[in-house]
Design an enzyme around this catalytic site. Structure first.
Site, PDB file in Angstrom:
ATOM      1  N   GLY A 505       0.467  -1.697   0.104  1.00 35.35           N
ATOM      2  CA  GLY A 505       0.226  -0.110   0.401  1.00 35.35           C
ATOM      3  C   GLY A 505       0.695   1.195   0.169  1.00 35.35           C
ATOM      4  N   PHE A 509       4.686   8.421   3.585  1.00 34.97           N
ATOM      5  CA  PHE A 509       5.777   9.041   2.309  1.00 34.97           C
ATOM      6  C   PHE A 509       6.071   8.360   1.171  1.00 34.97           C
ATOM      7  CE2 PHE A 509       8.033   7.732   6.197  1.00 34.97           C
ATOM      8  CZ  PHE A 509       9.589   6.472   5.237  1.00 34.97           C
ATOM      9  N   VAL A 512       5.354   0.571  -0.073  1.00 30.82           N
ATOM     10  CA  VAL A 512       5.265   0.378   1.030  1.00 30.82           C
ATOM     11  C   VAL A 512       5.251  -1.580   0.929  1.00 30.82           C
ATOM     12  CG1 VAL A 512       4.754  -1.568   3.425  1.00 30.82           C
ATOM     13  CG2 VAL A 512       3.757   1.384   2.920  1.00 30.82           C
ATOM     14  N   ASP A 623      -0.651  11.825  14.715  1.00 30.26           N
ATOM     15  CA  ASP A 623      -1.831  10.944  13.211  1.00 30.26           C
ATOM     16  C   ASP A 623      -1.675  10.005  13.978  1.00 30.26           C
ATOM     17  OD1 ASP A 623      -3.067  11.253  10.816  1.00 30.26           O
ATOM     18  OD2 ASP A 623      -0.830  10.910   9.842  1.00 30.26           O
TER      19      ASP A 623
HETATM   20  O1  ACK Z   1      -3.627  -1.390   6.281  1.00 29.61           O
HETATM   21  P1  ACK Z   1      -2.058  -2.070   5.327  1.00 29.61           P
HETATM   22  O2  ACK Z   1      -2.448  -3.550   4.338  1.00 29.61           O
HETATM   23  O3  ACK Z   1      -1.566  -1.998   6.051  1.00 29.61           O
HETATM   24  O4  ACK Z   1      -2.046  -0.936   4.106  1.00 29.61           O
HETATM   25  C1  ACK Z   1      -1.026  -0.461   4.679  1.00 29.61           C
HETATM   26  C2  ACK Z   1       0.223   0.081   3.863  1.00 29.61           C
HETATM   27  O5  ACK Z   1       1.529  -0.502   4.003  1.00 29.61           O
HETATM   28  C3  ACK Z   1       0.531   1.673   4.156  1.00 29.61           C
HETATM   29  O6  ACK Z   1       0.645   1.505   5.143  1.00 29.61           O
HETATM   30  C4  ACK Z   1       0.895  -2.294   4.732  1.00 29.61           C
HETATM   31  N1  ACK Z   1       1.868  -1.615   5.944  1.00 29.61           N
HETATM   32  C5  ACK Z   1       2.715  -0.128   6.227  1.00 29.61           C
HETATM   33  N2  ACK Z   1       3.307  -0.746   7.319  1.00 29.61           N
HETATM   34  C6  ACK Z   1       3.361  -2.149   7.293  1.00 29.61           C
HETATM   35  C7  ACK Z   1       4.395  -3.568   7.907  1.00 29.61           C
HETATM   36  N3  ACK Z   1       5.217  -3.420   8.868  1.00 29.61           N
HETATM   37  N4  ACK Z   1       3.785  -4.586   7.796  1.00 29.61           N
HETATM   38  C8  ACK Z   1       3.156  -5.090   6.916  1.00 29.61           C
HETATM   39  N5  ACK Z   1       1.825  -4.058   6.331  1.00 29.61           N
HETATM   40  C9  ACK Z   1       2.602  -2.897   6.575  1.00 29.61           C
HETATM   41  C10 ACK Z   1      -0.027  -1.199   5.656  1.00 29.61           C
END
Ligand code: ACK
Length: 812
Positions: A505, A509, A512, A623
């Site tokens: 996602g 910034f 990911v 936030d």
């Molecule tokens: O809701 P999601 O699937 O979980 O979509 C967001 C996206 O990346 C943008 O922030 C996912 N995400 C962020 N950090 C992590 C993490 N450490 N492990 C798994 N998913 C993550 C987040």
């Protein structure tokens, strides 16, 4: 339980066709019996998709000779024999019972209310509806299969969301041609920014339709006026959906999402010709999401297909020449929010991904350009609606991605460019290029920009050697951060070279990605978007704060990676993703029983207490929201995204900013209106989160038929009337300790009180959550009225955003 009268049955050799379309209370359809819609278009009954004895209850076309199933009830739980029975229960629901054990309900529809005379009817549209007696008004249906699509969108079905009830109607492919259980692919209307239909494999985007432009989705140039279909896109306060109807109702047509992820519109001709393809998506490789990366544009008639948009050059020229376009393009001249910046018009394109866009329906194109120019993060704009010469305004923030060129029916896009780029003559794919707005060029600005760039490059060189990241905290205080550095090749390999299939996602910034290191360790990689000025600050902020913090309820940073222009942060992977994907999703929210929700709220409270009080730096997150709480494999919550966090030294308790950053719906009044932030502004966001977790509803976008209050106002009114129980999400299942839930609602309401001093500190919150002490009565919440009210809308400007973190310069 009364079986249907045998007189009504018309026998065929293998099945019994019932010449009725309706069953009443306690009547049943047994395996082998078929219900037929009044006009003879559809049938309902038990079927096997192959030679096995797996039996499903489904709906299929009666007149199509190739068995074509359009809906399946028990798609995840087949029966293993032919004992299945469909029954109308006295709770007003439809249930599939296992005949050999009539107490065992294999599948059941839900019901919004009770009914005196519940009946189920298979309509000629293919919709199976539950109604009360003869009440044929669709508004009053107790339940309908059209609200729970499987892999097929029939004429008249809505693909999209009801934002009031949270109902999200989307297509999900079968696992394989003979397995109706949910496969990898989904096709759903994505509400972020301006809505668009998004095809996903798991969580990775594979294709998007682009935004609706009044005539069609921007990415479906062929979806214009035609003799077969009419299309409708509705987007208002209550609903957003896409729907189509047939001009000639005798045509048999469906839109299906296949197990391989292709979405096809097909029409039935006859037994000889079968189903004929009318259109499909993705239609060619240019439809693969982000094939040419950011600021790259795809043209299927060109070789190579990908080219950088004019004014941009490949980020990695070697990779680009080898047809690896995934890293996209960068500006030939960076933006610096200087005087003289303007826009270049690109014609004939599919509009870029709108998940980072904002819109306004009443502005014209000139106003749109002016607003975009006045906001340094705005990168492009265009008309929202292209009919009648164009109207409305659509603005993009951040990098532009997934652009393609069409020969016909493409759209115009105005892209922000540095002053020096505007004068250059040139052509974009042979189409007319114009520059639109030019302010006065400030040479001082350009010199300053070059100076900053040189400084930045020098600093970067130094950093790579040391394996240390040196950054400035607010106030100029320098911080050297020791962080394990991963090499780029390792991270690139771990993420399949940043494949779109690994994309999780978009964070604060940048994108990911999910990765797997050699030792099978799963990681999440946040990659800083190029040219994202504000993104660089947020990246630094995240490094500074999170590398210094360690707590069970904060996401753990494993290291960083710096490679040429690239900057990345590597975190532990959270398999259950973010909290918002659970609590606001009708199906997934059922996985969160009350106990889990309570533990999650407790965990977030402890994480926040650590930030406010127990950590080395005293930190205000600024936030906190459901999107920024990640869940590990045991559903332990971890606060993430410290991109806009701030620290307080010594006795400082409150600060003021002109740059209000945060998310509508979670921001406290004193922060949103006066830019004042303190630990109590985080407490406010925590209170909103508590009420959202308890109710399963978003504060932002909440609406109620009886009043115009938002979730906070609604919760407070119920509390004052002693009806707090009505707030509880119906998906939580059994509640063993109601007083605990009511206590939580009370704590949530204390946290969202209007005055910061009235709100408890996080240490009091943690105490309140773990004791039985009597709680004070909360006063009126801050921002408790919904949209359009004077007390809450002071800062909302002309835009609408969905849960995205926003920045407002000069908070008033
Ligand atoms: O809701 P999601 O699937 O979980 O979509 C967001 C996206 O990346 C943008 O922030 C996912 N995400 C962020 N950090 C992590 C993490 N450490 N492990 C798994 N998913 C993550 C987040």
């Amino acid at each position: 339980m009364g079986a249907l009268p045998t007189l009504l049955l018309v026998f065929s050799i293998f099945r019994i066709s019932i010449a009725v379309d309706t069953i009443a209370l306690n009547q049943v359809v047994r395996d082998g019996e078929i219900l037929t819609s009044a006009g003879g278009s559809f049938e309902l009954g038990f079927f096997s998709p192959d030679d096995s004895n797996r039996r499903y209850l489904g709906i299929w076309y009666k007149k199509v000779s190739t068995m074509t199933v359009v809906w399946v009830a028990n798609r995840e739980i087949p029966l293993n024999d032919s004992s299945g029975v469909l029954k109308v229960t006295d709770q007003g629901t439809l249930a599939i019972l296992n005949g050999s054990n009539t107490n065992f309900i294999l599948w059941s529809s839900n019901s919004s209310r009770s009914a005196r005379n519940p009946t189920a009817q298979l309509l000629d549209s293919g919709n199976l509806v539950m109604k009360d007696g003869n009440d044929d008004n669709p508004e009053n249906f107790l339940w309908q299969s059209f609200d729970y699509p499987c892999n097929t969108l029939l004429p008249g079905m809505k693909l999209g969301r009801n934002t009031v009830t949270g109902l999200d109607r989307y297509l999900s492919a079968w696992k394989s041609v003979d397995d109706p259980s949910k496969g990898n692919f989904t096709y759903r209307l994505d509400p972020s920014g301006y809505p668009q239909l998004i095809l996903r494999k798991g969580s990775a985007v594979t294709f998007r339709s682009g935004p609706w432009n009044g005539l069609r989705f921007s990415g479906f140039p062929e979806l214009g006026r035609n003799p077969v279909y009419t299309y409708e896109f509705v987007f208002n306060e209550k609903e957003m959906y896409f729907r189509y109807e047939l001009v000639n109702s005798s045509v048999v047509s469906r839109l299906v999402l296949n197990p391989d992820g292709s979405k096809q519109r097909v029409n039935w001709i006859d037994r000889t010709h079968g189903w004929i393809l009318y259109s499909s998506a993705p239609m060619d490789s240019c439809d693969s999401y982000a094939l040419c990366g950011v600021y790259g544009s795809c043209n299927i008639n060109r070789s190579p297909k990908c080219e950088c948009m004019e004014g941009f050059v490949p980020k990695f020229p070697n990779d680009w020449d080898m047809a690896d376009w995934s890293n996209g393009c960068v500006r030939s001249t960076p933006l610096g929010c200087q005087n003289g910046e303007g826009f270049v018009k690109f014609s004939g394109v599919k509009l870029p991904d709108t998940r980072n866009s904002w819109f306004n329906r009443s502005m014209d194109l000139k106003e749109c350009a002016a607003v975009c120019l006045s906001n340094c993060s705005c990168t492009a704009y265009t008309n929202l609606d292209i009919r009648d010469g164009g109207s409305g305004c659509l603005l993009w923030f951040g990098d532009l991605i997934d652009i393609r060129e069409f020969n016909e029916n493409g759209q115009e896009l105005y892209v922000r460019m540095a002053a020096s780029e505007l004068g250059r003559s040139g052509n974009f794919k042979g189409k007319k290029r114009e520059w639109v707005i030019v302010g006065s060029v400030s040479s001082l600005g350009i010199i300053l920009l070059c100076l900053l760039l040189t400084l930045y490059l020098l600093k970067k060189k130094k950093l790579r050697k040391k394996g240390t990241m040196g950054y400035n905290l607010e106030g100029g205080q320098k911080e050297d951060v020791e962080l394990p550095l991963f090499d780029f090749a390792t991270i690139s390999k771990a993420t399949n070279h940043f494949s779109i299939y690994n994309k999780l996602g978009e964070g604060g910034f940048g994108l990911v990605y999910k990765g797997t290191l050699q030792e099978e360790q799963e990681i999440a990689v946040k990659r800083l978007s190029k040219n994202s000025g504000q993104g660089l600050n947020e990246f630094k902020n995240e490094v500074i704060y999170i590398s210094k913090l360690q707590h069970r309820n904060l996401v753990r940073l494993l290291g960083g990676c710096i490679h040429d222009e690239e900057k990345m942060l590597i975190y532990e992977y959270m398999p259950n993703k973010s909290l918002d994907s659970f609590i606001f999703d009708k199906t997934r929210s059922m996985e969160l029983d009350w106990n889990k929700r309570f533990l999650i709220i407790n965990g977030i409270a402890r994480g926040l207490l650590y930030l406010h009080q127990d950590s080395r730096l005293r930190i205000i997150h600024r936030d906190l929201k459901a999107d920024n709480v990640l869940l590990d494999e045991e559903m332990i919550p971890k606060i993430s995204d410290f991109g806009i966090a701030r620290s307080f030294g010594g006795n400082e308790t409150e600060a003021n900013t002109k740059r209000v950053v945060g998310t509508y719906g979670y921001m406290s009044p004193e922060y949103a209106i006066d830019g004042l932030y303190s630990t109590k502004s985080d407490v406010f966001s925590f209170g909103v989160l508590v009420l959202e977790i308890v109710s399963g509803k978003r504060n932002r976008g909440f609406s109620h038929p009886d009043h115009s209050l938002n979730l906070l106002g609604h919760a407070w009114t119920l509390y004052m009337e002693g009806r707090s129980m009505e707030l509880i999400d119906s998906s939580v299942g059994d509640i063993h300790d109601l007083s605990q839930v009511l206590r939580l609602i009370n704590v949530g309401l204390l946290c969202v009180q209007c005055g910061p001093d009235e709100r408890p500190s996080m240490s009091s919150v943690v105490l309140m959550l773990s004791s039985d002490s009597t709680l004070p009565q909360p006063k009126e919440p801050g921002f408790f009225t919904g949209r359009g009210s004077t007390s809450s809308s002071g800062n909302q400007g002309p835009f609408s955003g969905n849960g995205i973190t926003i920045t407002m310069f000069d908070g008033r």
